[in-house]
Write an enzyme that holds these catalytic residues in place. Structure first.
Site, PDB file in Angstrom:
ATOM      1  N   ASP A 173      31.357  52.661  82.296  1.00 53.16           N
ATOM      2  CA  ASP A 173      32.691  52.658  81.678  1.00 53.16           C
ATOM      3  C   ASP A 173      32.855  51.365  80.896  1.00 53.16           C
ATOM      4  O   ASP A 173      32.115  50.399  81.108  1.00 53.16           O
ATOM      5  CB  ASP A 173      33.796  52.761  82.747  1.00 53.16           C
ATOM      6  CG  ASP A 173      35.187  52.821  82.116  1.00 53.16           C
ATOM      7  OD1 ASP A 173      35.381  53.619  81.178  1.00 53.16           O
ATOM      8  OD2 ASP A 173      36.073  52.046  82.533  1.00 53.16           O
ATOM      9  N   SER A 174      33.846  51.361  80.003  1.00 57.79           N
ATOM     10  CA  SER A 174      34.129  50.142  79.257  1.00 57.79           C
ATOM     11  C   SER A 174      34.620  49.029  80.187  1.00 57.79           C
ATOM     12  O   SER A 174      34.568  47.866  79.810  1.00 57.79           O
ATOM     13  CB  SER A 174      35.206  50.425  78.207  1.00 57.79           C
ATOM     14  OG  SER A 174      36.402  50.818  78.857  1.00 57.79           O
ATOM     15  N   GLU A 184      43.233  46.371  82.781  1.00 58.31           N
ATOM     16  CA  GLU A 184      42.138  45.386  82.757  1.00 58.31           C
ATOM     17  C   GLU A 184      42.658  43.980  83.054  1.00 58.31           C
ATOM     18  O   GLU A 184      41.930  43.147  83.578  1.00 58.31           O
ATOM     19  CB  GLU A 184      41.427  45.411  81.399  1.00 58.31           C
ATOM     20  CG  GLU A 184      40.552  46.638  81.180  1.00 58.31           C
ATOM     21  CD  GLU A 184      39.264  46.646  82.016  1.00 58.31           C
ATOM     22  OE1 GLU A 184      38.610  45.603  82.119  1.00 58.31           O
ATOM     23  OE2 GLU A 184      38.920  47.726  82.558  1.00 58.31           O
ATOM     24  N   CYS A 219      41.870  59.467  80.720  1.00 58.90           N
ATOM     25  CA  CYS A 219      41.219  58.155  80.669  1.00 58.90           C
ATOM     26  C   CYS A 219      40.991  57.754  82.114  1.00 58.90           C
ATOM     27  O   CYS A 219      41.905  57.870  82.947  1.00 58.90           O
ATOM     28  CB  CYS A 219      42.117  57.133  79.967  1.00 58.90           C
ATOM     29  SG  CYS A 219      41.517  55.429  80.121  1.00 58.90           S
ATOM     30  N   THR A 220      39.784  57.305  82.410  1.00 56.56           N
ATOM     31  CA  THR A 220      39.456  57.041  83.817  1.00 56.56           C
ATOM     32  C   THR A 220      40.185  55.825  84.391  1.00 56.56           C
ATOM     33  O   THR A 220      40.189  55.622  85.601  1.00 56.56           O
ATOM     34  CB  THR A 220      37.932  56.870  83.987  1.00 56.56           C
ATOM     35  OG1 THR A 220      37.477  55.829  83.096  1.00 56.56           O
ATOM     36  CG2 THR A 220      37.205  58.160  83.660  1.00 56.56           C
ATOM     37  N   HIS A 221      40.818  55.048  83.525  1.00 55.91           N
ATOM     38  CA  HIS A 221      41.643  53.945  84.020  1.00 55.91           C
ATOM     39  C   HIS A 221      42.990  54.439  84.582  1.00 55.91           C
ATOM     40  O   HIS A 221      43.589  53.772  85.430  1.00 55.91           O
ATOM     41  CB  HIS A 221      41.983  52.968  82.890  1.00 55.91           C
ATOM     42  CG  HIS A 221      40.893  52.005  82.530  1.00 55.91           C
ATOM     43  ND1 HIS A 221      39.731  52.385  81.911  1.00 55.91           N
ATOM     44  CD2 HIS A 221      40.812  50.648  82.688  1.00 55.91           C
ATOM     45  CE1 HIS A 221      38.976  51.305  81.688  1.00 55.91           C
ATOM     46  NE2 HIS A 221      39.610  50.248  82.151  1.00 55.91           N
TER      47      HIS A 221
HETATM   48  N1  DGL Z   1      38.175  54.354  80.919  1.00 60.60           N
HETATM   49  C1  DGL Z   1      38.051  54.551  79.481  1.00 60.60           C
HETATM   50  C2  DGL Z   1      38.358  56.003  79.151  1.00 60.60           C
HETATM   51  O1  DGL Z   1      38.245  56.861  80.042  1.00 60.60           O
HETATM   52  C3  DGL Z   1      38.876  53.519  78.783  1.00 60.60           C
HETATM   53  C4  DGL Z   1      38.437  53.273  77.390  1.00 60.60           C
HETATM   54  C5  DGL Z   1      38.880  51.969  76.790  1.00 60.60           C
HETATM   55  O2  DGL Z   1      38.233  50.971  77.070  1.00 60.60           O
HETATM   56  O3  DGL Z   1      39.842  51.979  76.022  1.00 60.60           O
HETATM   57  O4  DGL Z   1      38.672  56.354  78.048  1.00 60.60           O
END
Ligand code: DGL
Length: 282
Positions: A7-8, A163, A197-199
């Protein structure tokens, strides 16, 4: 060989923890590109480059299967990487959008669906296109309303809030309220909202609180963790040659492009367990 999870930033931890609950026997390597997060506001080219670098790095570290636990990377880079950049006999790369979309027809009661996601995921139209496809396939079985009504809302401030550890503070209330109102205003009949979004599961308490204040607690929120983990379980049952290559010691290691201490502190809070990450450059 290991299962790589990318992930990012911290968001993929919401997927990793569910994968470890469903498939505890495997060895996992998590990579968070925290130094370059967020991806969601970046161009297609940059997201593709960063994601490809991460995939190559995880492959070098002995991953046979890599899950892009990031919707933005899944939307913008997955297809190109699968088609152009990897040898599927060496490594498989899977995303999170397809399994999420497959779960939706049996969740919605009226076919009115909302999507909350990063600007990158929204502009890719990946969810809209995939949902339209899946609903038309289900049409024959009369399970769903076709065509579905699909609306999207990008939430550019949510990943930076998470974040930076500000997602539990009162500052987050403003942006949760803002994006949820904007989404629901587009379709008052909406009964299902995908957290694309996984966040975003980290904002779940605030999202639920806001929906309650709007008297819309009836809305079904689609979280990806269990869905992606179940889909991986199913994938490994259908691809025994890959399952066979995976080692079974039940370990997990964490890599980050940020300072390890910073990652350890935040990731430990998200996972409610101590973490010892290693900083990497790729
Ligand atoms: N967790 C990422 C997603 O599912 C976040 C992407 C981001 O860094 O903006 O899209």
């Amino acid at each position: 060989m290991k299962i790589g999870v990318f992930d990012s930033g911290y968001g993929g931890l919401t997927i990793l923890s569910k994968m470890r609950q469903h498939l505890p026997q495997y060895d996992y390597l998590y990579l968070g590109d925290n130094a370059r997060t967020p991806y969601g506001t970046r161009s297609f080219e940059v997201i593709y480059d960063y994601t490809l670098q991460a995939v190559r790095y995880l492959q070098q570290q002995g991953c046979r299967l890599i899950i892009l636990a990031c919707n933005t990377a899944s939307a913008k880079a997955l297809r190109s990487i699968q088609q152009r950049d990897i040898d599927p006999d060496q490594v498989r790369v899977l995303g999170v959008i397809r399994p999420t979309v497959e779960a939706v027809p049996s969740l919605t009661r009226n076919g009115h669906i909302g999507i909350l996601a990063t600007p990158g995921t929204v502009s890719s139209q990946s969810y809209v296109l995939e949902l339209e496809k899946i609903f038309s396939q289900h049409q024959a079985s009369c399970i769903v309303h076709c065509p579905p009504s699909i609306v999207q809302q990008s939430c550019p401030m949510w990943v930076p809030l998470i974040e930076s550890g500000e997602h539990t503070g009162i500052g987050a209330d403003y942006f949760v309220d803002k994006y949820l109102h904007a989404l629901l205003a587009q379709d008052p009949l909406m009964d299902t909202v995908i957290l694309g979004c996984t966040h975003y599961p980290l904002l779940l308490p605030k999202i639920q609180q806001c929906l309650a204040a709007m008297q819309r607690s009836d809305i079904q929120l689609v979280e990806q963790g269990d869905i992606v983990a179940r889909s991986l379980e199913d994938y490994l049952l259908r691809h025994l040659e890959i399952a066979h290559d995976l080692t079974n010691e039940g370990t997990v290691r964490y890599l980050t492009t940020e300072a390890a201490d910073k990652f350890n502190q935040s990731a430990s809070l998200f996972l409610s367990a101590p973490i010892c990450a290693k900083k990497v450059i790729f």
